[in-house]
Write an enzyme that holds these catalytic residues in place. Structure first.
Site, PDB file in Angstrom:
ATOM      1  N   CYS A   1       5.869  41.724  33.184  1.00 30.83           N
ATOM      2  CA  CYS A   1       4.630  42.494  33.360  1.00 30.83           C
ATOM      3  C   CYS A   1       4.883  43.753  34.194  1.00 30.83           C
ATOM      4  O   CYS A   1       4.262  44.798  33.968  1.00 30.83           O
ATOM      5  CB  CYS A   1       3.538  41.636  33.992  1.00 30.83           C
ATOM      6  SG  CYS A   1       4.035  40.808  35.511  1.00 30.83           S
TER       7      CYS A   1
ATOM      8  N   GLY B   1      43.363  41.089  38.070  1.00 32.68           N
ATOM      9  CA  GLY B   1      42.249  40.383  38.698  1.00 32.68           C
ATOM     10  C   GLY B   1      41.654  39.380  37.734  1.00 32.68           C
ATOM     11  O   GLY B   1      41.890  39.432  36.523  1.00 32.68           O
ATOM     12  N   GLU B   2      40.879  38.461  38.272  1.00 30.33           N
ATOM     13  CA  GLU B   2      40.243  37.450  37.441  1.00 30.33           C
ATOM     14  C   GLU B   2      39.145  38.078  36.577  1.00 30.33           C
ATOM     15  O   GLU B   2      38.709  39.203  36.820  1.00 30.33           O
ATOM     16  CB  GLU B   2      39.644  36.355  38.333  1.00 30.33           C
ATOM     17  CG  GLU B   2      40.678  35.592  39.143  1.00 30.33           C
ATOM     18  CD  GLU B   2      40.033  34.595  40.091  1.00 30.33           C
ATOM     19  OE1 GLU B   2      38.782  34.565  40.139  1.00 30.33           O
ATOM     20  OE2 GLU B   2      40.768  33.867  40.765  1.00 30.33           O
ATOM     21  N   SER B   3      38.690  37.326  35.591  1.00 27.85           N
ATOM     22  CA  SER B   3      37.585  37.797  34.739  1.00 27.85           C
ATOM     23  C   SER B   3      36.324  37.976  35.579  1.00 27.85           C
ATOM     24  O   SER B   3      36.050  37.181  36.486  1.00 27.85           O
ATOM     25  CB  SER B   3      37.311  36.785  33.621  1.00 27.85           C
ATOM     26  OG  SER B   3      38.443  36.613  32.818  1.00 27.85           O
ATOM     27  N   GLY B   4      35.572  39.030  35.260  1.00 29.92           N
ATOM     28  CA  GLY B   4      34.296  39.250  35.938  1.00 29.92           C
ATOM     29  C   GLY B   4      34.405  39.886  37.304  1.00 29.92           C
ATOM     30  O   GLY B   4      33.438  39.860  38.073  1.00 29.92           O
ATOM     31  N   THR B   5      35.554  40.494  37.618  1.00 33.70           N
ATOM     32  CA  THR B   5      35.716  41.114  38.945  1.00 33.70           C
ATOM     33  C   THR B   5      35.478  42.620  38.922  1.00 33.70           C
ATOM     34  O   THR B   5      35.627  43.280  39.946  1.00 33.70           O
ATOM     35  CB  THR B   5      37.120  40.825  39.505  1.00 33.70           C
ATOM     36  OG1 THR B   5      38.108  41.225  38.545  1.00 33.70           O
ATOM     37  CG2 THR B   5      37.292  39.351  39.816  1.00 33.70           C
ATOM     38  N   GLY B   6      35.129  43.184  37.745  1.00 34.38           N
ATOM     39  CA  GLY B   6      34.773  44.595  37.676  1.00 34.38           C
ATOM     40  C   GLY B   6      35.852  45.508  37.129  1.00 34.38           C
ATOM     41  O   GLY B   6      35.679  46.730  37.120  1.00 34.38           O
ATOM     42  N   LYS B   7      36.972  44.947  36.651  1.00 36.34           N
ATOM     43  CA  LYS B   7      38.086  45.776  36.166  1.00 36.34           C
ATOM     44  C   LYS B   7      37.657  46.643  34.977  1.00 36.34           C
ATOM     45  O   LYS B   7      37.892  47.852  34.959  1.00 36.34           O
ATOM     46  CB  LYS B   7      39.270  44.889  35.746  1.00 36.34           C
ATOM     47  CG  LYS B   7      39.771  43.935  36.812  1.00 36.34           C
ATOM     48  CD  LYS B   7      41.024  43.190  36.372  1.00 36.34           C
ATOM     49  CE  LYS B   7      40.857  42.389  35.090  1.00 36.34           C
ATOM     50  NZ  LYS B   7      39.846  41.309  35.184  1.00 36.34           N
ATOM     51  N   SER B   8      37.035  46.021  33.970  1.00 38.90           N
ATOM     52  CA  SER B   8      36.642  46.751  32.760  1.00 38.90           C
ATOM     53  C   SER B   8      35.549  47.769  33.060  1.00 38.90           C
ATOM     54  O   SER B   8      35.555  48.879  32.515  1.00 38.90           O
ATOM     55  CB  SER B   8      36.170  45.773  31.684  1.00 38.90           C
ATOM     56  OG  SER B   8      37.215  44.907  31.298  1.00 38.90           O
TER      57      SER B   8
END
Length: 705
Positions: free
Chosen positions: A18, A516-523
């Site tokens: 809303c 770094g691990e997945s989901g750490t902001g590299k991409s």
């Protein structure tokens, strides 16, 4: 005197958005046609939105706001001092319920409640009983001007009409001739009954019959011309809509596609068929039918005013019926289109991944999911069909009943010698024409609703705000000497950045490893460097100049980003490598040698003319990744970002590719989960929790550290 602005109402999609609907209403009120879809991309989809979230959205658009807590028992005195429209927070679920206040009158407030279907009134005492005392005031002066590329539905189609005015004029003219000749044909029966038969005019019968047959022939010729021009107009409308849609799609930010399923984007384009059909055919037909109704009405009134009044009654009843079904059909058509989009998205998702479905023996799971989703679409289709049938049955009842009533009233007049039998038959024919025209207009109701809902979905994409490079002072990026980031933060929510506080300097010949691990902001960090994501001012510098001062197209020519999913289309290998650019064969082969794919291409039938299937499905994943790398090298980037894009290539070829990358005279950024042993780098960045937690540097670029 200033013209009063029309108040805008936006209905919420779900119970928790809303607040977004209120923001959309206020923006549209100020001529910024931004819908909930766009606002969702700014902040992300949540289970509810706090007042702080609303402030963040306005701030991202450069609009200043002021949150206020009003004193109890002095609500309306305080509200009179606040700039309207504003957003009020009422009691509700966890995050409350937001409404937009437009006016405060003596006993009530005029508001847009996203849970309602239109602008409504709320009594002051009812408002006070639910009001939390929190208001969000919007600074009108900070609201930006309307985006140049935003198109109102009406302006878009007016523009098409204006550019095709000759075709539209001829269609209208030929339609009038067709209708006029059809109406004139009704006089044939009047002549037969009132003139030819009573007076036994045998010779005149042949002449009159030939005249009316000629009229039928002429009508058919005009009808052919009219139909041909309608098809031509339909073609032009279709072409214009597809050009506008896909030109906009190619300019949309990357997060638009990341936040939506493939089927949603496709279905919105396919919905355009409802708009095209209504605009090119029904629109013209409606104009002719309106003219016909008015013209026949005048003729009927002058011929017999009693029968004219009898015919008026079903017209009024049918019009009331159309009004009653209008909103009902609108809601059902909207639900149907949304369910179609979900079915299309699910089907595309599964069909693209049938290997996984088969390998895990999950065909029954696929069928169950598809039938569950498709059944909802079928139920929506059935619901729309029921509403349309109910409407048609009621229309048929009114029309058929009054056809008998008209003949009954007319017959009484014939028996009283007030009218001839031929005139009655003539009037009955005209009445049939009139009711038929009215029926066509009212039958468009379902088509109109479909076109209306489709246009909203279509223009949500067409009017989606995009990164504008309208500044004349933008610089063309010719060469990249270095890249510098200063306190770089990327993310929709300032409290949870995807990339946070990145500070580094990269030089032209650097070979950089990011792990770094997945989901750490590299991409996200990598995509920001090529400006695939919107970058805050003064956070990324190319050659010492803010990245936002450069034309983003020239940035992407110099900085090439490749992810782990190579894009290959149906066509030859050469077409996939060049993608519209012209390269000589030596350049193509050299790029393929560097990416270790020349050898396997030479072993294929027709070599570089070998036809690839959709998504390159007739190649292995490793071969596809090598082709994608060859394409990037062929386009001579100055910065090459490889985001897990070598992950499926065998070790021997990977080692050779690493050696090639090391020799390339450009900045290389390799992103992986683990530290590769064969990649020679001079800078290493380790990401954790969306930050760089470790960086190392070596002067010697010949060896890995």
């Amino acid at each position: 005197m200033n013209k009063k602005k029309k108040y805008v109402h936006t209905k919420q999609f779900n119970s928790h958005d809303c607040g977004l609907a209120c923001i959309s209403s206020i923006l549209k009120f100020h001529n910024l046609n931004y819908g909930i879809d766009f606002l969702l991309d700014l902040i992300g989809d949540k289970e509810g939105y706090s007042l702080r979230d609303l402030i963040v959205i306005f701030k991202k658009m450069g609009i200043k706001t002021r949150p206020l807590e009003l004193q109890e028992n002095k609500t309306f005195e305080a509200l009179k001092q606040i700039k309207l429209p504003c957003i009020a927070l009422l009691e509700g679920e966890e995050y409350g319920h937001y409404i937009t206040i437009y006016e405060i009158r003596n006993n009530y407030l005029l508001v847009s409640d996203p849970d309602k279907d239109k602008i409504t009134k709320i009594k002051k005492e009812d408002f006070e009983s639910k009001f939390t005392n929190f208001i969000l005031e919007i600074d009108k002066e900070s609201i930006p001007e309307k985006e140049k590329d935003q198109k109102k539905h009406s302006y878009f189609f007016k523009d098409i009409l204006f550019r095709n005015k000759l075709i539209v004029f001829v269609i209208l003219l030929t339609s009038l001739f067709v209708v006029g000749l059809a109406v004139a044909g009704s006089f044939y029966i009047k002549f037969l009954v009132d003139l030819i038969i009573p007076r036994s005019l045998r010779e005149s019968l042949i002449t009159i019959t030939l005249i009316f047959i000629s009229m039928v022939l002429i009508r058919c010729i005009f009808d052919f011309v009219r139909s041909y021009l309608i098809i031509k107009l339909s073609y032009k409308v279709d072409k214009e809509m597809s050009n506008v849609y896909f030109n906009k799609v190619t300019k949309l930010p990357i997060n638009f596609f990341e936040n939506r399923e493939d089927g949603e984007v496709i279905s919105r384009f396919n919905d355009g068929i409802y708009i095209k059909d209504f605009f090119s055919a029904n629109f013209v037909t409606a104009i002719i039918d309106i003219i016909l109704i008015l013209g026949l009405g005048v003729i009927l009134y002058r011929t017999n005013n009693i029968l004219f009044l009898t015919i008026i009654l079903p017209i009024l009843l049918l019009s009331c019926l159309a009004i009653l079904f209008f909103d009902h059909l609108k809601k059902k058509n909207q639900k149907l289109m949304e369910d179609k989009a979900k079915s299309t998205s699910l089907l595309i998702n599964f069909l693209k991944n049938m290997t996984t479905v088969y390998s895990l023996n999950k065909t029954s799971f696929f069928l169950e999911k598809f039938h569950l989703t498709y059944d909802k679409q079928l139920n929506s289709t059935f619901s729309v069909a029921k509403a349309v049938i109910s409407n048609e049955i009621l229309k048929g009842l009114i029309q058929n009943s009054f056809t008998i009533i008209i003949l009954w009233v007319g017959t009484r007049q014939v028996l009283n010698d007030s009218m001839s039998l031929g005139t009655l038959l003539f009037i009955n024919t005209l009445a049939a024409f009139l009711l038929s025209s009215l029926d066509r207009i009212l039958s468009m109701q379902s088509d109109l609703q479909q076109a209306h809902v489709a246009s909203i979905r279509f223009f949500d994409v067409v009017n989606y705000p995009v990164q504008q490079d309208s500044n004349e002072n933008l610089t063309e990026l010719d060469f990249i000497q270095n890249i510098k980031t200063v306190n770089l933060n990327i993310g929709a929510d300032p409290m949870r950045y995807i990339v946070e506080d990145i500070n580094l300097i990269l030089d032209r010949k650097d070979k950089v490893l990011i792990i770094g691990e997945s989901g750490t902001g590299k991409s996200t960090f990598a995509k920001s460097l090529s400006k695939l994501y919107k970058v805050p001012d003064k956070s990324i510098y190319l050659n010492g100049l803010d990245i936002n001062r450069y034309d983003h197209l020239s940035i992407r020519k110099r900085i090439v980003y490749i992810d782990e999913n190579p894009f290959l289309f149906k066509g030859t290998i050469k077409e996939n490598l060049c993608m519209g650019e012209i390269f000589d064969q030596n350049e193509i082969e050299n790029a393929c040698i560097m990416s270790q794919c020349h050898e396997f291409i030479c072993n294929l039938d027709k070599q570089y003319s070998y036809k690839l299937s959709e998504n390159g499905s007739n190649l292995s994943t490793g071969q596809k990744q090598r082709l994608a790398l060859a394409r990037a090298i062929l386009h001579q980037p100055q910065v090459l970002i490889l985001d897990e894009s070598l992950s499926n290539i065998d070790p021997d070829n990977t080692k050779l590719i690493y050696e090639t990358l090391h020799r390339m005279d450009c900045l290389i950024i390799l992103i992986t989960h683990n530290d590769p042993s064969n990649f020679k780098y001079n800078k290493k960045l380790v990401f954790r929790n969306n930050r760089i937690i470790e960086s190392s540097y070596s002067e010697n670029k010949e060896y890995s550290i």
